[in-house]
Design a protein around this motif. Structure first.
Motif, short mmCIF file in Angstrom:
data_model
loop_
_atom_site.label_atom_id
_atom_site.label_comp_id
_atom_site.label_asym_id
_atom_site.label_seq_id
_atom_site.Cartn_x
_atom_site.Cartn_y
_atom_site.Cartn_z
N VAL A 1 8.86 21.53 45.63
CA VAL A 1 8.28 20.93 46.72
C VAL A 1 7.59 19.55 46.08
CG1 VAL A 1 6.48 21.31 48.06
CG2 VAL A 1 8.04 23.01 47.85
N GLY A 2 7.66 18.64 46.66
CA GLY A 2 6.87 17.43 46.51
C GLY A 2 5.92 17.09 47.24
N ASP A 3 5.77 15.86 47.75
CA ASP A 3 4.54 15.48 48.59
C ASP A 3 4.77 16.21 49.93
OD1 ASP A 3 2.20 14.09 49.12
OD2 ASP A 3 3.52 12.43 50.18
N VAL A 4 3.77 16.75 50.27
CA VAL A 4 3.51 17.53 51.63
C VAL A 4 2.53 16.60 52.72
CG1 VAL A 4 3.25 19.75 53.07
CG2 VAL A 4 4.26 19.72 50.85
N ARG A 5 2.84 16.63 53.68
CA ARG A 5 2.08 15.95 54.78
C ARG A 5 1.82 16.59 56.13
NH1 ARG A 5 -0.68 11.58 52.85
NH2 ARG A 5 -0.51 10.35 54.53
N GLN A 6 0.83 16.82 56.72
CA GLN A 6 0.68 17.71 57.84
C GLN A 6 0.29 16.77 59.05
OE1 GLN A 6 -1.86 21.45 58.30
NE2 GLN A 6 -2.93 20.01 59.61
N GLY A 7 0.78 16.83 60.23
CA GLY A 7 0.40 16.22 61.17
C GLY A 7 0.39 17.07 62.61
N LYS A 8 0.26 16.47 63.87
CA LYS A 8 0.46 17.12 64.98
C LYS A 8 1.61 16.87 65.90
CE LYS A 8 -4.79 16.39 65.25
NZ LYS A 8 -5.23 14.94 65.21
#
Lengths: 223, 79
Positions: free
Chosen positions: B33-40
């Motif tokens: 797993v690399g970069d993880v971004r969370q959004g809506k």
């Protein structure tokens, strides 16, 4: 000084700031409900208090920024009426674009409730005249979203124009805020937004009165 | 018409929640797993049949309320 405190659903420091204003001013501020269409006439100061308006839905301050009363707050602020935004009030001021930048989730992802030391960077304003430049004051913070963010160009401008009002003392930044910023002014220094709660250190029973000078300074400048 | 609005933190804006999720995935053994971004994601029902009018309205909603463009980008999907 004729002051008003705007009360939003889930404001929780409106009474505290009411009492702090009353102590410094002698007379209590008007309490104005967020659904009202307009503020009282002839106001010298508008206060947006701390709390968790609208349960922080969507983003902190985003819903409150659209409340009916905010049209008049923005209008008066643009005409030069002084505005003080504390904690949630600061978040609302950023959401309305009356102040630049945004308050993001604390870098630690934790709610932080403790006393912090901060330096008075911008003295000689109506809000801070009672402090000496560079004075370190101890004020409580209580927030989950106090991580001040703006792009580098905006941060450089804020610093260059002397719009940084307060900075957390190096090593005591509770939220990861850019350049340790705890509070900022607008260009004209008629609007102050800050995350720490000066009203919670404003009488001897609080164990500390470092925040009282903000209210005393406003009364002196605006009476 | 149904619309789906996705709001994400701009690249370059630190996303501590995404980071924490990434670290948890690593701990669960997902080593790649690399970069993880969370959004809506916000789903909106819209009484509108014209696609371009719908898009214009949704952009206005994003600019005024759904996204804080100081820190967030938005994407609009119509279905």
């Amino acid at each position: 000084m004729k002051a008003a405190v705007v009360v939003f659903p889930a404001s929780n420091c409106d009474r505290d700031v009411h009492d702090a204003l009353k102590r410094s001013n002698g007379t209590p501020p008007a309490m104005v409900w967020h659904q009202d269409a307009s503020l009282p006439e002839g106001l010298d100061l508008i206060v947006l208090p701390g709390g968790f308006s609208y349960g922080d839905y969507l983003r902190c301050g985003a819903m409150a920024a659209q409340s009916p009363i905010m049209r008049d707050v923005i209008d008066r602020a643009n005409k030069g009426t002084p505005v003080l935004g504390i904690c949630n009030g600061f978040q609302i001021l950023c959401e309305t674009k009356l102040l630049p930048g945004a308050l993001m989730r604390n870098a630690s992802l934790k709610f932080v409730s403790r006393d912090v030391n901060m330096t008075v960077e911008g003295a000689n304003t109506m809000f801070t005249a009672g402090y000496k430049p560079g004075q370190v004051i101890n004020i409580p913070v209580a927030h989950g979203d106090g991580n001040y963010f703006a792009d580098n160009e905006t941060l450089d401008r804020l610093e260059g124009e002397g719009q940084v009002a307060f900075r957390y003392v190096e090593g005591s930044n509770p939220n990861g805020a850019a350049r340790n910023i705890a509070g900022i002014f607008n260009e004209r220094r008629t609007i102050l937004g800050l995350m720490p709660h000066p009203e919670r250190h404003s009488e001897p029973l609080h164990g500390n009165t470092d925040g009282k000078a903000i209210f005393d300074s406003l009364v002196k400048a605006l009476s | 018409m149904k619309a789906r609005v996705t709001v994400m933190l701009k690249s370059g804006v630190l996303d501590p929640q995404g980071k924490a999720i990434g670290q948890s995935l690593n701990r669960l053994g997902f080593a790649n797993v690399g970069d993880v971004r969370q959004g809506k994601v916000i789903e909106i029902e819209l009484d509108e049949t014209d696609q371009s009018r719908a898009r214009a309205k949704l952009s206005e909603m994003c600019e005024k309320l759904l996204a804080n463009t100081v820190i967030e980008n938005y994407a609009i999907e119509l279905r």
